[in-house]
Design an enzyme around this catalytic site. Structure first.
Site, PDB file in Angstrom:
ATOM      1  N   THR A  89      -7.889  -2.236   1.746  1.00 27.20           N
ATOM      2  CA  THR A  89      -7.350  -3.176   0.756  1.00 27.20           C
ATOM      3  C   THR A  89      -7.881  -4.598   0.939  1.00 27.20           C
ATOM      4  O   THR A  89      -8.501  -5.139   0.024  1.00 27.20           O
ATOM      5  CB  THR A  89      -5.805  -3.135   0.742  1.00 27.20           C
ATOM      6  OG1 THR A  89      -5.393  -1.780   0.536  1.00 27.20           O
ATOM      7  CG2 THR A  89      -5.227  -4.024  -0.334  1.00 27.20           C
ATOM      8  N   ASP A 131       2.150   2.735   3.299  1.00 30.30           N
ATOM      9  CA  ASP A 131       1.254   3.881   3.109  1.00 30.30           C
ATOM     10  C   ASP A 131       1.235   4.792   4.338  1.00 30.30           C
ATOM     11  O   ASP A 131       1.228   6.020   4.211  1.00 30.30           O
ATOM     12  CB  ASP A 131      -0.153   3.333   2.833  1.00 30.30           C
ATOM     13  CG  ASP A 131      -1.220   4.399   2.744  1.00 30.30           C
ATOM     14  OD1 ASP A 131      -1.142   5.236   1.825  1.00 30.30           O
ATOM     15  OD2 ASP A 131      -2.134   4.397   3.591  1.00 30.30           O
ATOM     16  N   GLU A 174      -0.935  -8.003   1.955  1.00 24.76           N
ATOM     17  CA  GLU A 174      -0.694  -6.561   1.872  1.00 24.76           C
ATOM     18  C   GLU A 174       0.353  -6.097   2.877  1.00 24.76           C
ATOM     19  O   GLU A 174       0.245  -6.374   4.075  1.00 24.76           O
ATOM     20  CB  GLU A 174      -1.993  -5.782   2.133  1.00 24.76           C
ATOM     21  CG  GLU A 174      -1.772  -4.286   1.911  1.00 24.76           C
ATOM     22  CD  GLU A 174      -2.886  -3.399   2.444  1.00 24.76           C
ATOM     23  OE1 GLU A 174      -3.089  -2.322   1.868  1.00 24.76           O
ATOM     24  OE2 GLU A 174      -3.544  -3.765   3.439  1.00 24.76           O
ATOM     25  N   ASP A 181       0.854  -1.196   0.000  1.00 23.44           N
ATOM     26  CA  ASP A 181       0.000   0.000   0.000  1.00 23.44           C
ATOM     27  C   ASP A 181       0.890   1.247   0.000  1.00 23.44           C
ATOM     28  O   ASP A 181       1.770   1.381   0.844  1.00 23.44           O
ATOM     29  CB  ASP A 181      -0.928  -0.010   1.217  1.00 23.44           C
ATOM     30  CG  ASP A 181      -2.135   0.888   1.013  1.00 23.44           C
ATOM     31  OD1 ASP A 181      -1.944   2.082   0.722  1.00 23.44           O
ATOM     32  OD2 ASP A 181      -3.268   0.394   1.133  1.00 23.44           O
ATOM     33  N   SER A 213      -7.191   3.878  -1.224  1.00 26.21           N
ATOM     34  CA  SER A 213      -6.927   2.436  -1.214  1.00 26.21           C
ATOM     35  C   SER A 213      -8.182   1.615  -1.497  1.00 26.21           C
ATOM     36  O   SER A 213      -8.076   0.484  -1.973  1.00 26.21           O
ATOM     37  CB  SER A 213      -6.354   2.009   0.136  1.00 26.21           C
ATOM     38  OG  SER A 213      -5.121   2.636   0.338  1.00 26.21           O
ATOM     39  N   HIS A 237      -1.363   2.790  -5.080  1.00 25.72           N
ATOM     40  CA  HIS A 237      -1.011   4.186  -5.392  1.00 25.72           C
ATOM     41  C   HIS A 237       0.274   4.496  -4.652  1.00 25.72           C
ATOM     42  O   HIS A 237       0.739   3.694  -3.839  1.00 25.72           O
ATOM     43  CB  HIS A 237      -2.121   5.146  -4.917  1.00 25.72           C
ATOM     44  CG  HIS A 237      -2.469   4.943  -3.475  1.00 25.72           C
ATOM     45  ND1 HIS A 237      -1.636   5.329  -2.433  1.00 25.72           N
ATOM     46  CD2 HIS A 237      -3.519   4.322  -2.888  1.00 25.72           C
ATOM     47  CE1 HIS A 237      -2.179   4.972  -1.297  1.00 25.72           C
ATOM     48  NE2 HIS A 237      -3.319   4.348  -1.530  1.00 25.72           N
ATOM     49  N   HIS A 263       1.954   8.769   4.730  1.00 22.88           N
ATOM     50  CA  HIS A 263       1.043   9.766   5.320  1.00 22.88           C
ATOM     51  C   HIS A 263       1.729  10.529   6.452  1.00 22.88           C
ATOM     52  O   HIS A 263       1.475  11.718   6.646  1.00 22.88           O
ATOM     53  CB  HIS A 263      -0.214   9.086   5.870  1.00 22.88           C
ATOM     54  CG  HIS A 263      -1.190   8.678   4.810  1.00 22.88           C
ATOM     55  ND1 HIS A 263      -1.854   9.582   4.014  1.00 22.88           N
ATOM     56  CD2 HIS A 263      -1.619   7.448   4.408  1.00 22.88           C
ATOM     57  CE1 HIS A 263      -2.648   8.923   3.162  1.00 22.88           C
ATOM     58  NE2 HIS A 263      -2.516   7.628   3.387  1.00 22.88           N
TER      59      HIS A 263
HETATM   60 ZN   LIG Z   1      -3.241   5.968   2.232  1.00 19.34          ZN
END
Ligand SMILES: [Zn+2]
Length: 370
Positions: free
Chosen positions: A141, A266, A261, A47, A88, A309, A270
């Site tokens: 996800t 991710d 995952e 992620d 996501s 992404h 962030h």
């Molecule tokens: Zn995110």
């Protein structure tokens, strides 16, 4: 190569190099390769794992990553139906259902109509199925493969989609969405036990000691809410992936579909925290190596690695050395850059090129003959 090309090149010069494509010419005379149907599909999703995240992991790990073992590489276009920058939920639904949908959608199309997921297809075709995540197991996800909900934060409702799904193996956080729920009295753990599941949790069990019996479906809830970061001691991803691959291999004679995952790459993005990204990237890379080892030992296993992404608009800038990276972020959110796709095993060459994120679903469906 030379022998084939040189007469063509002579022909080219005779035609004054107009409209002469020796490589294309050569390609059309190659007989079609007999496509072998994969038996097992392992879909690995990092992620928020863009190229900079991979690069940072690579250089921080003495210039080596398991990811380098992949030879078939492509890119996907990650945008969702309502935003060039996907989240996501829409990102995972593109992979699970082959549909561009709106940010926040879990296994539903832009009209909130449920769409059949790869996990559900696998179940219907008699394959064993598994989900492993380092977030809660109801996070966007993993949720997009097993649940159908118009909004990603309806975690209790998403947990409510686990009974009856037929999923064989799942590991992730989020126990509180399964029992002692806020919105109703359902005890999803008990409902799953009534369906024959062995449900374990972090209160009483250690994933490292568990060898799940392939005769029973299995779930392990590793935390009440979000699991720890790898830096703070979370250590279950690799053992859960390894145990899961062994379990799923024995669970069905028809093969399996498994999504694993690396959820918190991710979250490092962030948080604009480079060290967080790197430790999560390297934790996930071990699983990537393990999946490739499994695929080499078990021919017929297709491994696909991608991300939904990129997160953070992360970059590695001037002043960096391999052992000390200087990094910068352009956002606390996601970005719209193209996302790499890596594939290994039968059909891997299908993942070369540049295509929509939904094509990953299309390619898996076509290879499996579903
Ligand atoms: Zn995110």
């Amino acid at each position: 190569m030379k022998a084939i090309l040189s007469p063509l090149l002579v022909a080219c010069s005779l035609l004054l190099l107009t409209q002469c494509h020796p490589l294309k010419e050569q390609h059309t005379t190659t007989p079609p390769i007999q496509q072998v149907k994969p038996r097992n599909v392992i879909l690995l999703i990092g992620d928020g794992m863009g190229l900079s995240q991979i690069t940072a992991g690579l250089y921080s790990n003495h210039n080596r990553l398991q990811i380098e073992r992949f030879k078939q590489i492509g890119f996907h276009k990650s945008y969702s139906s309502d935003d060039l920058v996907t989240d996501s939920a829409a990102g995972a639904t593109a992979f699970s259902c082959g549909k561009k949908t709106y940010n926040g959608a879990i296994g539903v199309d832009p009209d909130t109509i449920p769409c059949k997921t790869l996990l559900e297809e696998a179940e219907d075709h008699g394959l064993a199925t598994g989900l492993v995540a380092t977030s809660t197991i109801v996070h966007a996800t993993p949720a997009s493969f097993i649940a159908h909900n118009p909004y990603r934060r309806n975690y209790e409702a998403i947990a409510g989609d686990f009974p009856g799904s037929g999923i064989d193996y799942f590991v992730g956080g989020g126990l509180k969405f399964f029992q002692n729920r806020e919105k109703d009295d359902r005890n999803i753990c008990e409902e799953l036990r009534k369906e024959g599941y062995l449900i374990q949790d972090y209160f009483t069990n250690d994933i490292n000691l568990i060898q799940p019996d392939p005769k029973r479906p299995f779930g392990f809830l590793t935390a009440n809410e979000d699991p720890l970061t790898a830096e703070n001691g979370r250590d279950y991803l690799l053992p859960a992936a390894q145990a899961g691959l062994t379990f799923l291999k024995q669970r069905s004679s028809k093969g399996f579909f498994m999504m694993i995952e690396g959820s918190q790459i991710d979250w490092g993005g962030h948080a604009n925290n480079s060290q967080y990204i790197i430790t999560e990237m390297l934790d996930f890379d071990k699983v990537i190596g393990d999946a490739l080892d499994f695929a080499q030992a078990n021919p017929g296993t297709l491994v696909i690695l991608t991300a939904d992404h990129e997160t953070g608009g992360y970059s590695i800038i001037e002043g960096s050395r391999m052992d000390s990276l200087v990094t910068a972020f352009t956002t606390k959110g996601h970005s719209a850059s193209l996302i790499p796709v890596f594939a290994f095993g039968p059909g891997a060459e299908q993942f070369q090129g540049i295509y929509e994120n939904t094509a990953i679903y299309d390619k898996i469906m076509a290879l499996m003959g579903w």
